[in-house]
Design a protein around this motif. Sequence first.
Motif: not given
Length: 240
Positions: A177-204
């Motif tokens: 299994v490949v389990a990507p993190g948030p990736v710059n694709t239509e699929l991700f932004f179609a169902g974006k989770d704001e809390a997850f995006l904030e976590r991404v900004k703080k982490t990487i």
Amino acid sequence: MAAASTTLPLDGRVALVTGGSRGIGREVSSHLAALGARVVVNYASNPAKAEELVAERGVSDPAAVLALFDRAEEAFGSPPHIVVAYAGIMDAKYPALADTAVEDFDATFAVNTRGKLLVCREAARRIPPNSGGRIVTFSSSTVAVLPPGYAASNAAVEAMTRILAKEVAAKGITANVVAPGPVNTELFFAGKDEAFLERVKKTIGRIAETTQIAPVVTFLASEASSWVNGQVIRVNGGVA
């Protein structure tokens, strides 16, 4: 010194990629083709994108390339050796569990889990034994963040793939299994989770590009990964 071989590492291999015309799937299809594989590009709703990809890779018969298992042998004289189950959907509403409609939950599982089950089942049946067969499914690093529905459907894929890996190992086939993190694709932004995006900004500090995910798949499709089986590889920059 002997001259270096110019043979591409996936030369002579047939690959099937579901959802292979857009986003990560498109990048995976392109990478596999660049390494010599003959790629069957599956798509659900956008033939123009698939045909564009076929044209970029110089394949002369788009009708044959846009085939699935039944036509792979007709197109390329061999059943697939590499099967990548990428196709998936997100619920753009990202509801809380208490607010999740059964219809939306069922629709997510129908594509993300049942769809990958059907692909994996055919792969297990049709990849030739002892041919160095590879099955790669896609989950998501949101499994570690746990948005309902989408995460649950992917957690099921991870368990299913690890079970499959034990079942096909005796045939010389691997399943990972490949389990990507948030990736710059239509699929991700179609169902974006704001809390997850904030976590991404703080982490990487940023989200990934599709070009950072596809090489992991091509590694799993290659001979170099022959002793990697039943693994969930999280490609997320350390966010989860």
